[in-house]
Design a protein around this motif. Structure first.
Motif, PDB file in Angstrom:
ATOM      1  N   GLY A 143       0.786  -1.227   0.000  1.00  0.00           N
ATOM      2  CA  GLY A 143       0.000   0.000   0.000  1.00  0.00           C
ATOM      3  C   GLY A 143       0.818   1.276   0.000  1.00  0.00           C
ATOM      4  N   GLY A 144       2.094   1.189  -0.276  1.00  0.00           N
ATOM      5  CA  GLY A 144       2.925   2.386  -0.427  1.00  0.00           C
ATOM      6  C   GLY A 144       2.881   3.290   0.788  1.00  0.00           C
ATOM      7  N   PRO A 145       2.356   4.502   0.617  1.00  0.00           N
ATOM      8  CA  PRO A 145       2.392   5.471   1.713  1.00  0.00           C
ATOM      9  C   PRO A 145       1.620   5.000   2.951  1.00  0.00           C
ATOM     10  N   ASP A 146       0.782   3.981   2.789  1.00  0.00           N
ATOM     11  CA  ASP A 146       0.019   3.450   3.909  1.00  0.00           C
ATOM     12  C   ASP A 146       0.901   2.620   4.854  1.00  0.00           C
ATOM     13  N   ALA A 147       2.086   2.262   4.401  1.00  0.00           N
ATOM     14  CA  ALA A 147       2.992   1.445   5.216  1.00  0.00           C
ATOM     15  C   ALA A 147       4.361   2.121   5.273  1.00  0.00           C
ATOM     16  N   PRO A 148       4.418   3.267   5.971  1.00  0.00           N
ATOM     17  CA  PRO A 148       5.642   4.079   5.904  1.00  0.00           C
ATOM     18  C   PRO A 148       6.889   3.372   6.430  1.00  0.00           C
ATOM     19  N   LYS A 149       6.717   2.440   7.383  1.00  0.00           N
ATOM     20  CA  LYS A 149       7.928   1.792   7.922  1.00  0.00           C
ATOM     21  C   LYS A 149       8.581   0.885   6.883  1.00  0.00           C
ATOM     22  N   VAL A 150       7.757   0.130   6.179  1.00  0.00           N
ATOM     23  CA  VAL A 150       8.311  -0.735   5.129  1.00  0.00           C
ATOM     24  C   VAL A 150       8.909   0.136   4.028  1.00  0.00           C
ATOM     25  N   MET A 151       8.172   1.171   3.648  1.00  0.00           N
ATOM     26  CA  MET A 151       8.675   2.003   2.552  1.00  0.00           C
ATOM     27  C   MET A 151       9.949   2.746   2.948  1.00  0.00           C
ATOM     28  N   ALA A 152      10.074   3.091   4.242  1.00  0.00           N
ATOM     29  CA  ALA A 152      11.307   3.752   4.698  1.00  0.00           C
ATOM     30  C   ALA A 152      12.502   2.841   4.446  1.00  0.00           C
ATOM     31  N   ALA A 180      11.518   9.221 -11.181  1.00  0.00           N
ATOM     32  CA  ALA A 180      10.622   8.067 -11.098  1.00  0.00           C
ATOM     33  C   ALA A 180       9.700   8.097 -12.296  1.00  0.00           C
ATOM     34  N   ASP A 181       9.165   6.938 -12.645  1.00  0.00           N
ATOM     35  CA  ASP A 181       8.274   6.873 -13.796  1.00  0.00           C
ATOM     36  C   ASP A 181       6.836   7.245 -13.440  1.00  0.00           C
ATOM     37  N   HIS A 182       6.488   7.115 -12.175  1.00  0.00           N
ATOM     38  CA  HIS A 182       5.155   7.462 -11.669  1.00  0.00           C
ATOM     39  C   HIS A 182       5.178   7.310 -10.162  1.00  0.00           C
ATOM     40  N   GLY A 183       4.081   7.672  -9.507  1.00  0.00           N
ATOM     41  CA  GLY A 183       3.988   7.516  -8.063  1.00  0.00           C
ATOM     42  C   GLY A 183       3.201   6.277  -7.679  1.00  0.00           C
ATOM     43  N   MET A 184       2.464   6.366  -6.582  1.00  0.00           N
ATOM     44  CA  MET A 184       1.723   5.206  -6.051  1.00  0.00           C
ATOM     45  C   MET A 184       0.674   5.743  -5.080  1.00  0.00           C
ATOM     46  N   VAL A 185      -0.535   5.199  -5.147  1.00  0.00           N
ATOM     47  CA  VAL A 185      -1.539   5.595  -4.152  1.00  0.00           C
ATOM     48  C   VAL A 185      -1.991   4.377  -3.351  1.00  0.00           C
ATOM     49  N   GLN A 186      -2.427   4.638  -2.155  1.00  0.00           N
ATOM     50  CA  GLN A 186      -2.858   3.547  -1.275  1.00  0.00           C
ATOM     51  C   GLN A 186      -4.339   3.258  -1.477  1.00  0.00           C
TER      52      GLN A 186
END
Ligand SMILES: [Zn+2]
Length: 530
Positions: free
Chosen positions: A250-259, A291-297
């Motif tokens: 979920g990208g920004p929904d899981a900031p610890k993993v994404m960090a 980046a080629d694009h972003g990501m939404v949750q």
């Protein structure tokens, strides 16, 4: 000659003694190349610009400190998918003109569904044939025109379609990691095979599945091996980690993993810089990180089955559709697109979606139709709602970037943080026009680039290649993007003027997209969804 150099005589001295051609012919080819810069592009797949806030990125910051950063960079086109973005980054052409508008589209000649950017299309050369047929220029082609002996390498650890779209027909070597059993093995795309001896290097085969930062680490290991053994003039690198984990969690929904992913991605940038330095070409290398694009949750999500039912109930004969952070719909009865689009907006609220998605979440759609011999998109709006003229203007601009003969008949635009879901393990998505899918990082550094400058300009993916062309001393042509003249140490006045002319409208479009995202997120927060 070698002794002269070894004794500390500068190249300038050697050249004045022997003439440039002679000294080049005699000396180490690496150290006496023509002065054309090297080009390295790092594409962080699906890396939302605000991911950079999740963990320190000292290596990216270091590049920015010796170059130019665009905090308002955005995709600036549709569809916000990987093949389209990578094709645009090296060609400077919009998806409408590269022909690569996403992963799949309608073949205008046969009317069939064309899956060109998926496995068979890439491996059979159809993706490259599409780029060739559309007559776009590219960074790889231009560099090879300057110097036919220059080598171009494009790669990803996992996203073969990114590597192929970015390298295109002119790249010498295009490679990717192919999962096979308990291993992921580096292999080449047909007609772009690296030497067999190169592929056999043990460092290019990894245990599968890769986890977390390993996706990016493997890609950068491939890049570093290529840097030292294949002697590339242009090196194009896709780091897929942020996309793979963004979809999964979920990208920004899981900031610890994404960090964790962000930290690893930055480490790879650091490895790249240190190897460019070790090779003695850091100061001669134009480095682009984007980046080629972003990501939404998935604050809201809509099953693909619901879209299919809605199209059918709305009188549409669904041919195929692509779901992500908006729905692109191709019909077998495209002449009915206006009525079908309007009906979908009426039908959707009557269908069960799921616990978190309000039935009236989608408030507008666009249908494609012929007007005076040209296809255009026009809006339909759900009863009781409205579409602001500013946002409509932004969408018109964005649709213009992909509206070719292959484009979808209907586009359902989702609010921010809403995704289509076809598989249970998808928690993040992209593809649409909302800010989360559009906002990307962009840092450009190297010879000819201003140092330590932050530009407010809303730079787009299509502006990267023209800017690299300008830095190489070339005139961009057949490109839709413009030269980011404010990044140049010595811009031509005409380049600055062109950027100034385009700025107000692009800023207005971007502001409209951001304003809508702000409204969407406020509404979701008020509804207790976020
Ligand atoms: Zn993705």
């Amino acid at each position: 000659m070698r002794r002269l150099l070894a004794a500390g005589a500068g190249l300038g001295f050697a050249e004045s003694l022997l003439g440039p051609g002679v000294s080049r012919a005699l000396a180490d080819p690496q150290s006496l190349r023509p002065r054309t810069p090297f080009v390295v592009m790092v594409v962080l797949d699906a890396f939302r610009a605000d991911y950079a806030d999740l963990a320190p990125m000292p290596h990216l910051d270091w590049l920015a400190s010796r170059g130019v950063r665009y905090p308002n960079a955005w995709v600036g086109q549709l569809e916000s998918y990987t093949p389209a973005g990578h094709a645009t980054l090296t060609t400077g052409a919009s998806p409408a003109r590269t022909g690569v508008i996403g992963f799949q589209w309608r073949d205008p000649k046969t009317g069939a569904e064309d899956l060109t950017a998926w496995w068979n299309g890439v491996m059979s050369g159809r993706l490259e044939a599409t780029l060739r047929a559309h007559g776009v220029d590219s960074i790889p082609q231009a560099v090879k025109r300057l110097d036919p002996s220059a080598r171009v390498v494009s790669l990803s650890s996992e996203k073969y379609y990114a590597a192929d779209a970015m390298g295109g027909p002119a790249a010498d070597f295009i490679m990717f990691g192919r999962p096979m059993g308990a291993k992921i093995i580096t292999q080449g795309i047909p007609h772009h095979q690296p030497p067999a001896s190169f592929l056999k290097a043990p460092r290019l085969t990894w245990p599968w599945p890769l986890t977390f930062g390993q996706f990016d680490e493997m890609a950068m290991t491939m890049a570093i091996e290529a840097l030292h053994l294949l002697d590339p003039r242009v090196l194009l690198i896709n780091l897929p980690g942020a996309d793979i984990y963004g979809h999964r969690i979920g990208g920004p929904d899981a900031p610890k993993v994404m960090a964790n992913i962000v930290q690893h991605a930055d480490q790879q940038i650091g490895r790249l810089v240190s190897h460019l330095q070790r090779r003695g070409i850091l100061d001669q290398t134009i480095i682009v990180v984007t980046a080629d694009h972003g990501m939404v949750q998935n604050t809201y999500q809509l099953d693909d089955a619901v879209i299919k039912t809605a199209v059918k109930k709305a009188g549409g004969d669904l041919f195929f559709h692509v779901g992500g952070s908006s729905a692109y719909i191709w019909l077998r009865n495209p002449h009915d697109s206006a009525a079908v689009a309007a009906n979908i907006l009426s039908v959707l609220p009557t269908l069960p979606t799921n616990g978190t998605t309000p039935s009236d979440a989608i408030t507008f759609a666009h249908y494609r139709h012929l007007v005076a011999g040209h296809y255009r998109y026009d809006p339909v709006v759900a009863p009781g709602t409205s579409l602001s003229p500013d946002l409509e203007a932004a969408y018109q601009y964005l649709f213009g970037t992909f509206n070719n003969l292959s484009a979808p008949d209907i586009v359902l635009s989702y609010p921010e943080n809403m995704i289509s879901r076809a598989a249970a393990d998808r928690h993040g998505e992209h593809g649409g026009a909302t800010w989360g899918a559009q906002h990307v990082p962009l840092v450009i550094s190297g010879p000819g680039v201003r140092r330590n400058f932050t530009s407010p300009f809303p730079a787009r993916l299509m502006d990267v290649a023209p800017t690299v062309f300008a830095l190489l001393g070339l005139n961009p042509h057949r490109m839709d993007g413009l030269v980011l003249a404010d990044a140049l140490q010595h811009p031509h006045p005409a380049q600055l003027a062109l950027q100034d002319v385009h700025a107000p409208l692009l800023i207005a479009h971007q502001k409209a997209v951001i304003a809508q995202a702000t409204l969407d997120l406020a509404a979701q927060a008020a509804a207790g969804a976020a």
